[in-house]
Design an enzyme around this catalytic site. Structure first.
Site, PDB file in Angstrom:
ATOM      1  N   PRO A  22       0.776  -1.244   0.000  1.00 51.41           N
ATOM      2  CA  PRO A  22       0.000   0.000   0.000  1.00 51.41           C
ATOM      3  C   PRO A  22       0.806   1.293   0.000  1.00 51.41           C
ATOM      4  O   PRO A  22       0.234   2.366  -0.139  1.00 51.41           O
ATOM      5  CB  PRO A  22      -0.821  -0.121   1.288  1.00 51.41           C
ATOM      6  CG  PRO A  22       0.054  -0.936   2.187  1.00 51.41           C
ATOM      7  CD  PRO A  22       0.746  -1.924   1.305  1.00 51.41           C
ATOM      8  N   ASP A  45       3.601   0.880 -11.782  1.00 52.25           N
ATOM      9  CA  ASP A  45       2.404   1.701 -11.740  1.00 52.25           C
ATOM     10  C   ASP A  45       2.666   3.027 -11.036  1.00 52.25           C
ATOM     11  O   ASP A  45       3.642   3.175 -10.291  1.00 52.25           O
ATOM     12  CB  ASP A  45       1.293   0.960 -10.990  1.00 52.25           C
ATOM     13  CG  ASP A  45       0.661  -0.133 -11.837  1.00 52.25           C
ATOM     14  OD1 ASP A  45       0.893  -0.150 -13.057  1.00 52.25           O
ATOM     15  OD2 ASP A  45      -0.079  -0.962 -11.271  1.00 52.25           O
ATOM     16  N   LYS A  67      -1.694   3.845 -14.238  1.00 54.41           N
ATOM     17  CA  LYS A  67      -3.040   4.266 -14.599  1.00 54.41           C
ATOM     18  C   LYS A  67      -3.574   5.137 -13.478  1.00 54.41           C
ATOM     19  O   LYS A  67      -3.658   4.718 -12.334  1.00 54.41           O
ATOM     20  CB  LYS A  67      -3.957   3.050 -14.789  1.00 54.41           C
ATOM     21  CG  LYS A  67      -3.550   2.178 -15.967  1.00 54.41           C
ATOM     22  CD  LYS A  67      -4.491   1.003 -16.118  1.00 54.41           C
ATOM     23  CE  LYS A  67      -4.124   0.164 -17.327  1.00 54.41           C
ATOM     24  NZ  LYS A  67      -4.216   0.904 -18.587  1.00 54.41           N
ATOM     25  N   GLY A  98       1.010  -1.434  -7.324  1.00 59.64           N
ATOM     26  CA  GLY A  98       0.648  -1.030  -5.977  1.00 59.64           C
ATOM     27  C   GLY A  98      -0.333  -2.025  -5.385  1.00 59.64           C
ATOM     28  O   GLY A  98      -1.145  -2.621  -6.088  1.00 59.64           O
ATOM     29  N   GLY A  99      -0.247  -2.244  -4.066  1.00 61.17           N
ATOM     30  CA  GLY A  99      -1.151  -3.184  -3.425  1.00 61.17           C
ATOM     31  C   GLY A  99      -0.862  -4.610  -3.831  1.00 61.17           C
ATOM     32  O   GLY A  99       0.285  -5.048  -3.860  1.00 61.17           O
ATOM     33  N   ASP A 100      -1.926  -5.346  -4.149  1.00 62.11           N
ATOM     34  CA  ASP A 100      -1.804  -6.729  -4.597  1.00 62.11           C
ATOM     35  C   ASP A 100      -2.255  -6.827  -6.047  1.00 62.11           C
ATOM     36  O   ASP A 100      -3.294  -6.277  -6.413  1.00 62.11           O
ATOM     37  CB  ASP A 100      -2.669  -7.642  -3.721  1.00 62.11           C
ATOM     38  CG  ASP A 100      -2.567  -9.096  -4.152  1.00 62.11           C
ATOM     39  OD1 ASP A 100      -1.657  -9.786  -3.668  1.00 62.11           O
ATOM     40  OD2 ASP A 100      -3.370  -9.530  -5.001  1.00 62.11           O
ATOM     41  N   ILE A 103      -5.976  -7.978  -6.900  1.00 61.03           N
ATOM     42  CA  ILE A 103      -7.142  -7.264  -6.373  1.00 61.03           C
ATOM     43  C   ILE A 103      -7.214  -5.908  -7.063  1.00 61.03           C
ATOM     44  O   ILE A 103      -6.497  -4.967  -6.717  1.00 61.03           O
ATOM     45  CB  ILE A 103      -7.082  -7.110  -4.845  1.00 61.03           C
ATOM     46  CG1 ILE A 103      -7.057  -8.493  -4.177  1.00 61.03           C
ATOM     47  CG2 ILE A 103      -8.291  -6.314  -4.342  1.00 61.03           C
ATOM     48  CD1 ILE A 103      -7.058  -8.474  -2.671  1.00 61.03           C
ATOM     49  N   THR A 128      -2.708  -5.818   0.124  1.00 60.99           N
ATOM     50  CA  THR A 128      -3.629  -5.011  -0.659  1.00 60.99           C
ATOM     51  C   THR A 128      -3.966  -3.703   0.061  1.00 60.99           C
ATOM     52  O   THR A 128      -3.843  -3.596   1.288  1.00 60.99           O
ATOM     53  CB  THR A 128      -4.915  -5.788  -0.971  1.00 60.99           C
ATOM     54  OG1 THR A 128      -5.706  -5.026  -1.879  1.00 60.99           O
ATOM     55  CG2 THR A 128      -5.719  -6.074   0.274  1.00 60.99           C
ATOM     56  N   ALA A 129      -4.401  -2.715  -0.704  1.00 56.41           N
ATOM     57  CA  ALA A 129      -4.688  -1.390  -0.153  1.00 56.41           C
ATOM     58  C   ALA A 129      -5.720  -1.449   0.970  1.00 56.41           C
ATOM     59  O   ALA A 129      -5.609  -0.726   1.966  1.00 56.41           O
ATOM     60  CB  ALA A 129      -5.162  -0.459  -1.264  1.00 56.41           C
ATOM     61  N   MET A 180     -11.013   3.298  -5.654  1.00 60.12           N
ATOM     62  CA  MET A 180     -11.185   4.213  -6.784  1.00 60.12           C
ATOM     63  C   MET A 180     -12.608   4.765  -6.882  1.00 60.12           C
ATOM     64  O   MET A 180     -13.188   4.850  -7.960  1.00 60.12           O
ATOM     65  CB  MET A 180     -10.804   3.499  -8.092  1.00 60.12           C
ATOM     66  CG  MET A 180      -9.379   2.977  -8.108  1.00 60.12           C
ATOM     67  SD  MET A 180      -9.011   1.850  -9.484  1.00 60.12           S
ATOM     68  CE  MET A 180      -9.827   0.339  -8.938  1.00 60.12           C
TER      69      MET A 180
END
Length: 273
Positions: A22, A45, A67, A98-100, A103, A128-129, A180
């Protein structure tokens, strides 16, 4: 028409699909650190922190393919093409997310392309975030007295043209985490309330989670659109909706002003691993 033409020879290298976590560089897994240190090329990313990118070897090729909502970014087809192309020219290709990566990271789509191309790959999961954000905001995603389940959804799609079954997320005993969703906060708010989720349901929006720039705004579902417009919030930001948010005040342990090692400190620590 085929997106790309595959060379006849066997791919030289291997693609490593790596989750960067994260944000906090110390939340990177040991395996992710090891793979990054031997990378020949890294496709990364926009959400990958500068501290994590500082771990990449200086002579490795670095390609930004991030993105971000409202900003120009590489198309997914272009990223897929790059992964295949680089695997035929480099030994260790790292796709850093970023994160996983599994997911809301489109990791599955990229691996499907590699399978079709006959390219070897391995997945290195990341925190994950949702998990990192909730932990650093003092919000347990499940709790025996408040939430018996948790659901992750994305609010990035065009919700008005692709209606969401909000009744599926109206259970007051379930925590809802929305990735998001800032740009669609009004639609999310109205959809959940219309489906029966109480306007008084606690909500938190946490931005730049696990970093020294972490900020949180807390209110109710009836205030979600207003909260999302707070000038304190910077992307990326995550929404957490549910009774567990009420625990944030008493369980909050993270002090952003004392957070995170510098790049130099990080390198000193990780080089001892």
């Amino acid at each position: 028409m085929e997106l790309f033409t595959l060379p006849r020879q066997q791919a030289l290298g291997k693609v490593w699909l790596v989750g960067a976590g994260p944000g906090d560089v110390e939340l990177l897994t040991l395996k992710a650190y090891r793979i990054l240190k031997k990378a020949d090329v890294v496709l990364y990313d926009a959400l990958v922190s500068d501290e994590i990118m500082a771990l990449v070897p200086a002579d490795a090729e670095k390609i930004a393919v991030g993105k971000r909502a409202g900003k120009h970014s590489a198309a997914q087809d272009e990223i897929n093409q790059l992964l295949v192309t680089k695997a035929y020219t480099r030994q260790n290709v790292v796709r850093l997310k970023g994160g996983d990566p599994f997911i809301f990271g489109r990791g599955g789509e990229e691996l499907e392309t590699l399978v079709e191309a006959g390219v070897a790959f391995e997945v290195v999961p990341g925190i994950t975030a949702a998990s990192g954000t909730s932990a650093y905001a003092g919000i347990p995603l499940t709790h025996r007295e408040h939430a018996q389940g948790v659901t992750f959804i994305t609010g990035h799609c065009k919700l008005e043209s692709r209606p969401t079954d909000w009744s599926s997320y109206a259970n007051s005993q379930n925590t809802l985490v929305i990735y998001m969703g800032i740009l669609n906060a009004g639609t999310i708010q109205q959809g959940l309330i219309n489906a029966g989720r109480a306007a008084s349901t606690p909500v938190a929006i946490v931005s730049k989670a696990t970093t020294a720039n972490q900020r949180s705004v807390i209110g109710t579902l009836g205030e979600l659109e207003q909260l999302a417009a707070s000038p304190e919030l910077k992307m990326p930001a995550l929404m957490i909706i549910g009774e567990v948010v009420g625990l944030a005040t008493s369980l909050n342990w993270f002090n952003p002003d004392e957070a995170n090692l510098s790049v130099e400190e990080t390198l000193a620590v990780t080089n001892q691993v």
